[in-house]
Design a protein around this motif. Structure first.
Motif, mmCIF file in Angstrom:
data_model
loop_
_atom_site.group_PDB
_atom_site.id
_atom_site.type_symbol
_atom_site.label_atom_id
_atom_site.label_comp_id
_atom_site.label_asym_id
_atom_site.label_seq_id
_atom_site.Cartn_x
_atom_site.Cartn_y
_atom_site.Cartn_z
ATOM 1 N N SER A 6 17.128 -116.803 25.941
ATOM 2 C CA SER A 6 18.474 -116.886 25.377
ATOM 3 C C SER A 6 18.565 -118.131 24.505
ATOM 4 C CB SER A 6 19.516 -116.940 26.492
ATOM 5 O OG SER A 6 19.498 -115.750 27.244
ATOM 6 N N VAL A 8 21.212 -120.545 21.479
ATOM 7 C CA VAL A 8 22.497 -120.843 20.860
ATOM 8 C C VAL A 8 22.232 -121.583 19.561
ATOM 9 C CG1 VAL A 8 24.675 -122.096 21.093
ATOM 10 C CG2 VAL A 8 23.649 -121.014 23.100
ATOM 11 N N SER A 9 22.916 -121.172 18.488
ATOM 12 C CA SER A 9 22.814 -121.836 17.195
ATOM 13 C C SER A 9 24.225 -122.049 16.672
ATOM 14 C CB SER A 9 22.008 -120.969 16.221
ATOM 15 O OG SER A 9 21.988 -121.565 14.942
ATOM 16 N N VAL A 10 24.584 -123.294 16.361
ATOM 17 C CA VAL A 10 25.931 -123.618 15.923
ATOM 18 C C VAL A 10 25.869 -124.321 14.569
ATOM 19 C CG1 VAL A 10 28.043 -124.896 16.484
ATOM 20 C CG2 VAL A 10 26.681 -123.874 18.318
ATOM 21 N N SER A 11 26.727 -123.874 13.635
ATOM 22 C CA SER A 11 26.858 -124.538 12.338
ATOM 23 C C SER A 11 28.335 -124.856 12.134
ATOM 24 C CB SER A 11 26.328 -123.640 11.218
ATOM 25 O OG SER A 11 27.178 -122.529 11.043
ATOM 26 N N ASN A 14 30.043 -121.209 11.961
ATOM 27 C CA ASN A 14 29.520 -120.054 12.671
ATOM 28 C C ASN A 14 28.844 -120.495 13.963
ATOM 29 O OD1 ASN A 14 29.000 -117.342 13.000
ATOM 30 N ND2 ASN A 14 27.149 -117.351 11.790
ATOM 31 N N ALA A 15 28.798 -119.603 14.909
ATOM 32 C CA ALA A 15 28.044 -119.824 16.139
ATOM 33 C C ALA A 15 27.368 -118.513 16.507
ATOM 34 C CB ALA A 15 28.958 -120.267 17.267
ATOM 35 N N VAL A 16 26.118 -118.591 16.883
ATOM 36 C CA VAL A 16 25.359 -117.409 17.278
ATOM 37 C C VAL A 16 24.783 -117.649 18.662
ATOM 38 C CG1 VAL A 16 23.374 -115.950 16.753
ATOM 39 C CG2 VAL A 16 24.761 -116.867 14.883
ATOM 40 N N VAL A 17 25.000 -116.696 19.546
ATOM 41 C CA VAL A 17 24.442 -116.755 20.888
ATOM 42 C C VAL A 17 23.491 -115.568 21.025
ATOM 43 C CG1 VAL A 17 24.946 -116.684 23.359
ATOM 44 C CG2 VAL A 17 26.541 -117.813 21.789
ATOM 45 N N GLY A 18 22.227 -115.856 21.275
ATOM 46 C CA GLY A 18 21.237 -114.811 21.494
ATOM 47 C C GLY A 18 21.021 -114.634 22.983
ATOM 48 N N GLU A 83 20.625 -107.223 11.279
ATOM 49 C CA GLU A 83 21.476 -108.412 11.191
ATOM 50 C C GLU A 83 22.359 -108.383 9.954
ATOM 51 O OE1 GLU A 83 19.351 -112.053 11.533
ATOM 52 O OE2 GLU A 83 18.311 -111.432 13.344
ATOM 53 N N ASP A 84 21.902 -107.703 8.901
ATOM 54 C CA ASP A 84 22.614 -107.715 7.627
ATOM 55 C C ASP A 84 23.563 -106.543 7.419
ATOM 56 O OD1 ASP A 84 21.132 -109.975 6.966
ATOM 57 O OD2 ASP A 84 19.528 -108.780 6.091
#
Length: 91
Positions: A6, A8-11, A14-18, A83-84
């Protein structure tokens, strides 16, 4: 869930949780909950044929529909999800 896989990527915008399922877990995830804390969670839906069909059915017929209106609704099939983009076919 499997913790090491799992992520987590945060900008700034935006935030993405895998999330990764544990090896013994089977089946598709239908929905998830998110929010700033457990008392203020909102529900989100994963992209699936059933969820797309339900969403579009509600959009095309927001109030309770008659049986004839339901029978004349379009058939919706999810063909591809990346994803796109999402590709659906409507008959």
């Amino acid at each position: 869930l499997v913790s090491p896989e799992s992520s987590v990527s945060v900008s700034a915008h935006n935030a993405v949780v895998g999330l990764a399922k544990a090896p013994g877990s089977t089946g598709l995830w239908d929905k998830f909950s998110f929010g700033p804390d457990p008392s203020a969670l909102q529900e989100g839906l994963f992209v699936s044929e059933e969820n797309v069909d339900g969403f579009l059915g509600t959009a095309f017929c927001p109030s309770p529909c008659s049986q004839s209106a339901l029978e004349s609704q379009a058939l919706i099939e999810v063909l591809d999800v990346t994803e796109d983009r999402i590709q659906i076919r409507v008959e």
